[in-house]
Design a protein around this motif. Sequence first.
Motif, PDB file in Angstrom:
ATOM      1  N   PHE A   1     -51.787 -21.770 -72.209  1.00 58.55           N
ATOM      2  CA  PHE A   1     -51.355 -20.419 -72.570  1.00 58.55           C
ATOM      3  C   PHE A   1     -52.218 -19.838 -73.688  1.00 58.55           C
ATOM      4  CE2 PHE A   1     -47.065 -21.973 -70.974  1.00 58.55           C
ATOM      5  CZ  PHE A   1     -47.223 -21.371 -69.746  1.00 58.55           C
TER       6      PHE A   1
ATOM      7  N   HIS B   1     -40.124 -17.528 -72.598  1.00 63.49           N
ATOM      8  CA  HIS B   1     -41.171 -16.491 -72.653  1.00 63.49           C
ATOM      9  C   HIS B   1     -40.525 -15.112 -72.821  1.00 63.49           C
ATOM     10  CE1 HIS B   1     -44.150 -19.417 -71.789  1.00 63.49           C
ATOM     11  NE2 HIS B   1     -43.928 -19.530 -70.496  1.00 63.49           N
TER      12      HIS B   1
ATOM     13  N   GLY C   1     -50.732 -10.623 -70.560  1.00 67.52           N
ATOM     14  CA  GLY C   1     -49.612 -11.184 -71.301  1.00 67.52           C
ATOM     15  C   GLY C   1     -48.306 -11.164 -70.531  1.00 67.52           C
ATOM     16  N   ASP C   2     -48.276 -10.481 -69.404  1.00 71.45           N
ATOM     17  CA  ASP C   2     -47.055 -10.452 -68.594  1.00 71.45           C
ATOM     18  C   ASP C   2     -47.359 -11.112 -67.244  1.00 71.45           C
ATOM     19  OD1 ASP C   2     -44.346  -9.507 -67.706  1.00 71.45           O
ATOM     20  OD2 ASP C   2     -44.566  -8.374 -69.562  1.00 71.45           O
ATOM     21  N   ASP C   3     -46.422 -11.028 -66.290  1.00 69.63           N
ATOM     22  CA  ASP C   3     -46.686 -11.640 -64.983  1.00 69.63           C
ATOM     23  C   ASP C   3     -47.868 -10.979 -64.284  1.00 69.63           C
ATOM     24  OD1 ASP C   3     -44.514 -13.666 -64.537  1.00 69.63           O
ATOM     25  OD2 ASP C   3     -43.305 -11.940 -65.060  1.00 69.63           O
TER      26      ASP C   3
ATOM     27  N   ARG D   1     -41.743  -8.621 -69.744  1.00 72.42           N
ATOM     28  CA  ARG D   1     -40.961  -9.707 -70.332  1.00 72.42           C
ATOM     29  C   ARG D   1     -40.304  -9.288 -71.645  1.00 72.42           C
ATOM     30  NH1 ARG D   1     -45.335 -14.717 -69.760  1.00 72.42           N
ATOM     31  NH2 ARG D   1     -45.582 -14.550 -67.504  1.00 72.42           N
ATOM     32  N   SER D   2     -40.629  -8.113 -72.112  1.00 81.21           N
ATOM     33  CA  SER D   2     -40.323  -7.786 -73.515  1.00 81.21           C
ATOM     34  C   SER D   2     -39.176  -6.810 -73.703  1.00 81.21           C
ATOM     35  CB  SER D   2     -41.582  -7.245 -74.195  1.00 81.21           C
ATOM     36  OG  SER D   2     -42.029  -6.089 -73.512  1.00 81.21           O
TER      37      SER D   2
ATOM     38  N   ASP E   1     -42.979 -22.053 -64.670  1.00 81.61           N
ATOM     39  CA  ASP E   1     -43.113 -23.176 -65.610  1.00 81.61           C
ATOM     40  C   ASP E   1     -41.802 -23.944 -65.760  1.00 81.61           C
ATOM     41  OD1 ASP E   1     -45.838 -22.621 -66.337  1.00 81.61           O
ATOM     42  OD2 ASP E   1     -45.100 -20.927 -67.494  1.00 81.61           O
TER      43      ASP E   1
ATOM     44  N   ILE F   1     -39.203 -12.169 -65.114  1.00 80.13           N
ATOM     45  CA  ILE F   1     -40.311 -13.139 -65.071  1.00 80.13           C
ATOM     46  C   ILE F   1     -40.136 -13.955 -63.806  1.00 80.13           C
ATOM     47  CG2 ILE F   1     -39.083 -14.997 -66.319  1.00 80.13           C
ATOM     48  CD1 ILE F   1     -41.768 -15.448 -67.876  1.00 80.13           C
TER      49      ILE F   1
END
Lengths: 317, 317
Positions: free
Chosen positions: B14, A228, B35-37, A155-156, A220, A216
């Motif tokens: 979360f 996120h 922290g990720d999927d 995600r980063s 949600d 991702i």
Amino acid sequence: MGDVEETVADVGEFALIRRITGGRPKGAATLLGPGDDAAVLAAPDGRVVACTDVLVEGVHFRFDWSPPTQVGSKAAAVNLADIAAMGATPTGLLVGLACPSTTPASVVDELSAGLAAEAARARVGVVGGDMARSDTFVISVTALGSLDGRAPVTRSGAMPGDVVAVAGKLGWSAAGLAVLGRGFRSPVTVVGAHRVPAPPYAAGPSAALAGATSMIDVSDGLLADLAHIAEASTVAIDLVGGLIPVDQRLIEVASALGADARHWVLTGGEDHALAATFPSASSVPPEFRVIGSVTRGAGVTIDGKAYTGDPGWQHWR
Amino acid sequence: MGDVEETVADVGEFALIRRITGGRPKGAATLLGPGDDAAVLAAPDGRVVACTDVLVEGVHFRFDWSPPTQVGSKAAAVNLADIAAMGATPTGLLVGLACPSTTPASVVDELSAGLAAEAARARVGVVGGDMARSDTFVISVTALGSLDGRAPVTRSGAMPGDVVAVAGKLGWSAAGLAVLGRGFRSPVTVVGAHRVPAPPYAAGPSAALAGATSMIDVSDGLLADLAHIAEASTVAIDLVGGLIPVDQRLIEVASALGADARHWVLTGGEDHALAATFPSASSVPPEFRVIGSVTRGAGVTIDGKAYTGDPGWQHWR
């Protein structure tokens, strides 16, 4: 006994675990299937991707709204989508089931069939399982996957200048839930989308191969999940209102219910679409549609403005 | 708020997942942590061993008998033992937690600490997690492991002429449960063995290296689990009564409670000892004690006779 229905207590734990895991297609990555203390799966590039999700009756599913087959399929799908969201291909599933001892054995059989069917759709086997007695019906699924030499897409990694794109359905599950909540059972395509999401599994590895910088799965809500990515990547994301795909079918359903289809698309979770960022529009693979861009800053906006509808689904609140 | 205790609903999903998985030692095999999927773990020989176990409050643990730390440790231990029973070394854990929204957040914090502590004992990290609201407290753990090039040790390879051997404690958990059931809290070593098993993780790979032909972790009871090996291997197993290890401490506790220590050793589950078969007594590694032999036939006997006590624990009956 006559027409008294057989319960899970009648069948017994070991027999039921065999029913959950046995007699199904093995999946190409299964080296040692269910029936021992543990299973063995191929991890061809020397790494394994792993994630777990818990589904609870009355919270994530209702047997009066979804038959057990569909609950099983959904439990598999939500996990397989997480594997795809890393850019990986699924290799196997494990399932833990806690249910009342009075549960009809047929419910477990049907749930297992749905789980195995969705696993087969992703070309994997159900390689392990456990069962326990519980007052609440809880399904816990773990999915494993292979990156086949690719770097994981986290995600980063989103960068200012990237484009934002989505693959798969958006808003359909929320629309189906709204339909069911009003006591209706149709339109079937919308209700079915709530009962069993159809994540675009192959789009995950496609995105990775195309150089996706972040990804991702939308569980949600689109805005919540893009937030996120924005937070993890320390960037801002701006969507183009006119590019956000609102299916004509959802507009019709929303109109009939006096609801807002665009709100479903922006905030409805559980479709398990994939949202990703790519270095340029030309690098976006065909499964994805561009809906916005990454900029410096923080947060998610639409045409530069904050969305003022409800936030995405929060299990605890 | 004053002295009102913070609940999981107050903290939110979360934040709690971060508490479960965050800030702990990563484990050598963790390539991408929580922290990720999904997480990414090393699978150095191109294979991954995987298993899952579900624990339910009131069935597998009681918070009035075991503090949350010990419940967490136990949830990790029962899964890590399954990995060891394949001859593998653990590489990571994933945890799914379903609990009432009124659960004090401190319970989740302590449970997570126990889980992480046991994971650390096995030199692995908690790499993934999920949380959900549920009326019943359910913990689902998945453990992954590496065979480091060895063949998996299944339940089905025992051969007539092999010796049968065990590593780890037997009967201690059953003794602890009996003590707690009478309302006592001591002896602490016995009660502690029920609250947190201490599986001999390293003995699993040792057995594999020594050429073990079959192996299982003792979770249903020694006789019941040896019966699984006998059935899967289509052999008979005969134990030598005089070789069955009954610890002096258990004899003392049994005497005080008017119970039978040998019955605990033969039928008590949940100690997660390892039972294995080896081609000869000389090939048995030092962690294991020989207690019998494999012969042609079916079933498990002691000195040639069937054991007439209660069968091992069956969750559903």
